[in-house]
Design a protein around this motif. Structure first.
Motif, PDB file in Angstrom:
ATOM      1  N   LEU A 184      14.211 -10.851 -33.098  1.00  0.00           N
ATOM      2  CA  LEU A 184      14.955  -9.800 -33.042  1.00  0.00           C
ATOM      3  C   LEU A 184      16.626 -10.410 -32.569  1.00  0.00           C
ATOM      4  N   THR A 185      17.636  -9.643 -32.995  1.00  0.00           N
ATOM      5  CA  THR A 185      18.862 -10.110 -32.712  1.00  0.00           C
ATOM      6  C   THR A 185      19.120  -9.166 -31.368  1.00  0.00           C
ATOM      7  N   PRO A 186      20.163  -9.544 -30.459  1.00  0.00           N
ATOM      8  CA  PRO A 186      20.319  -8.818 -29.329  1.00  0.00           C
ATOM      9  C   PRO A 186      20.596  -7.192 -29.594  1.00  0.00           C
ATOM     10  N   GLU A 187      20.631  -6.886 -30.912  1.00  0.00           N
ATOM     11  CA  GLU A 187      20.834  -5.340 -31.164  1.00  0.00           C
ATOM     12  C   GLU A 187      19.464  -4.876 -31.453  1.00  0.00           C
ATOM     13  N   GLY A 188      18.635  -5.797 -32.024  1.00  0.00           N
ATOM     14  CA  GLY A 188      17.288  -5.450 -32.241  1.00  0.00           C
ATOM     15  C   GLY A 188      16.352  -5.285 -31.243  1.00  0.00           C
ATOM     16  N   GLU A 189      16.614  -6.271 -30.092  1.00  0.00           N
ATOM     17  CA  GLU A 189      16.034  -6.387 -28.618  1.00  0.00           C
ATOM     18  C   GLU A 189      16.315  -4.806 -28.112  1.00  0.00           C
ATOM     19  N   LYS A 190      17.731  -4.603 -28.036  1.00  0.00           N
ATOM     20  CA  LYS A 190      17.932  -3.218 -27.258  1.00  0.00           C
ATOM     21  C   LYS A 190      17.217  -1.956 -28.190  1.00  0.00           C
ATOM     22  N   LEU A 191      17.182  -1.878 -29.312  1.00  0.00           N
ATOM     23  CA  LEU A 191      16.539  -0.933 -30.044  1.00  0.00           C
ATOM     24  C   LEU A 191      15.209  -1.053 -29.924  1.00  0.00           C
ATOM     25  N   TYR A 192      14.340  -2.202 -29.757  1.00  0.00           N
ATOM     26  CA  TYR A 192      13.072  -2.240 -29.435  1.00  0.00           C
ATOM     27  C   TYR A 192      12.606  -1.707 -28.192  1.00  0.00           C
ATOM     28  N   ALA A 193      13.679  -1.990 -27.248  1.00  0.00           N
ATOM     29  CA  ALA A 193      13.177  -1.516 -25.764  1.00  0.00           C
ATOM     30  C   ALA A 193      13.209  -0.078 -25.783  1.00  0.00           C
ATOM     31  N   HIS A 194      13.854   0.799 -26.747  1.00  0.00           N
ATOM     32  CA  HIS A 194      13.758   2.023 -26.431  1.00  0.00           C
ATOM     33  C   HIS A 194      12.603   2.472 -27.513  1.00  0.00           C
ATOM     34  N   VAL A 195      12.396   1.922 -28.744  1.00  0.00           N
ATOM     35  CA  VAL A 195      11.490   2.583 -29.654  1.00  0.00           C
ATOM     36  C   VAL A 195      10.055   2.123 -29.058  1.00  0.00           C
ATOM     37  N   SER A 196       9.993   1.072 -28.640  1.00  0.00           N
ATOM     38  CA  SER A 196       8.586   0.638 -27.987  1.00  0.00           C
ATOM     39  C   SER A 196       7.889   1.697 -26.966  1.00  0.00           C
ATOM     40  N   VAL A 197       8.644   2.151 -26.106  1.00  0.00           N
ATOM     41  CA  VAL A 197       8.656   3.038 -25.150  1.00  0.00           C
ATOM     42  C   VAL A 197       8.012   4.341 -25.712  1.00  0.00           C
ATOM     43  N   ALA A 198       8.966   4.903 -26.728  1.00  0.00           N
ATOM     44  CA  ALA A 198       8.592   6.269 -27.626  1.00  0.00           C
ATOM     45  C   ALA A 198       7.327   6.224 -28.037  1.00  0.00           C
ATOM     46  N   PHE A 199       7.496   5.081 -28.960  1.00  0.00           N
ATOM     47  CA  PHE A 199       6.094   4.995 -29.664  1.00  0.00           C
ATOM     48  C   PHE A 199       4.863   4.838 -28.977  1.00  0.00           C
ATOM     49  N   GLU A 200       4.850   4.070 -28.160  1.00  0.00           N
ATOM     50  CA  GLU A 200       3.787   3.779 -27.345  1.00  0.00           C
ATOM     51  C   GLU A 200       3.179   5.312 -26.490  1.00  0.00           C
ATOM     52  N   HIS A 201       4.247   6.046 -26.155  1.00  0.00           N
ATOM     53  CA  HIS A 201       4.089   7.210 -25.670  1.00  0.00           C
ATOM     54  C   HIS A 201       3.204   8.211 -26.654  1.00  0.00           C
ATOM     55  N   ILE A 202       3.838   8.262 -27.839  1.00  0.00           N
ATOM     56  CA  ILE A 202       3.273   8.785 -28.943  1.00  0.00           C
ATOM     57  C   ILE A 202       1.818   8.388 -29.278  1.00  0.00           C
ATOM     58  N   LEU A 203       1.645   7.039 -29.255  1.00  0.00           N
ATOM     59  CA  LEU A 203       0.233   6.343 -29.614  1.00  0.00           C
ATOM     60  C   LEU A 203      -0.763   6.862 -28.366  1.00  0.00           C
ATOM     61  N   CYS A 204      -0.303   6.874 -27.260  1.00  0.00           N
ATOM     62  CA  CYS A 204      -1.164   7.391 -26.152  1.00  0.00           C
ATOM     63  C   CYS A 204      -1.317   8.974 -26.212  1.00  0.00           C
TER      64      CYS A 204
END
Length: 298
Positions: A59-79
């Protein structure tokens, strides 16, 4: 921006596995399609999210920032999805039932025994209240179901279904000079102390009506807090109490005297109450079904 959720979903898996191939396998898709979607996402965001390497991506620095937010949201959805799936299979969930004491012992506890055995993952919360208090709890939305004894006044929006009839009898201990199956007269009722529940209960209202039709007032000399306290008070020679026959089925009656009254004490119903404007959870619906099925067995 109006970026499709599907793009973020694919991005989550690509970033998680650090591989377009790994994401394609997880999503049951193909690698060219995954690559195309990620190029589209980068174009929409106007930045590079991945750096392609020989053995995968980083991941690029921009990718890391986006993943930090997307992972939280998506894992909440999975839960959330997993929780709903567990509840659909009745592996988890919670049911709150408010019940009067007589209803608890005569209807609810036998049903809960089998329910708990079949669905051990479902949490059960029981609130024991008088009938008027139980209706108020249900009205406020603090319980899924209420099981109570008549009489009661229903507020708008709450429905009632009779479950079963209960028969109550006057009982005293052998300390009193009353023989088994003797009929209580008005003079005897006035002579001996009475045990009963307080004014803010359906039972007090019921016996006030019964005694009123006999031209008497129902004024307990000994006031119990709950219906299950009445029988121990009777055994302690405190007076005559009125007890459901169900409470006497497994009792040692050696020191108890079951009496009659003329006219007989009327029977009354135990009823299931619920709000019309609230949908029950799957667990609460299953418990409601079992309670109604128990009625059919009677």
């Amino acid at each position: 921006m109006n970026i499709s959720y599907d793009y973020y979903r694919v991005f989550y898996y690509v970033a998680k596995y650090k591989s377009f191939t790994g994401a394609a396998k997880a999503l049951l898709n193909n690698q060219p399609n995954i690559t195309r979607m990620m190029k589209k996402l980068e174009g929409e965001l106007g930045c590079t999210l991945f750096v392609r390497q020989r053995h995968g991506i980083i991941l690029t620095p921009e990718g890391e920032k986006l993943y930090a937010h997307v992972s939280v949201a998506f894992e909440h959805i999975l839960c959330g999805e997993e929780e709903i799936a567990r509840e659909k299979s009745l592996q988890s969930g919670m049911v709150t039932v408010v019940a009067s004491e007589i209803a608890l012992h005569c209807v609810l506890l036998p049903v809960l025994k089998a329910f708990r055995k079949n669905y051990p993952g479902i949490r059960i919360r029981i609130l024991s209240q008088s009938t008027p208090q139980a209706i108020d709890v249900l009205k406020k939305g603090l319980a899924d179901l209420a099981i109570v004894t008549e009489p009661f006044d229903l507020p708008a929006g709450i429905g009632s279904k009779p479950l079963r009839i209960i028969r109550e009898v006057p009982v005293c201990s052998t300390a009193f000079s009353l023989s088994p199956d003797s009929t209580l007269t008005e003079e005897q009722i006035k002579k001996y102390p009475l045990i009963g529940l307080g004014e803010q209960t359906a039972s007090f209202r019921f016996y006030s009506d019964v005694f009123g039709r006999m031209g008497m007032s129902f004024i307990p000399d000994v006031e119990a807090a709950t219906a299950d306290q009445i029988l121990p008070m009777i055994k302690s020679d405190l007076g005559i109490g009125f007890v459901p026959m169900d409470f006497l089925e497994n009792e040692n009656r050696e020191n108890l005297v079951i009496l009659n009254m003329t006219p007989d004490i009327p029977t009354r119903n135990i009823c299931l109450l619920k709000r019309w404007d609230i949908s029950l959870s799957l667990a609460a619906s299953e418990l409601e079904r079992r309670i109604k099925d128990k009625k059919k067995e009677k």
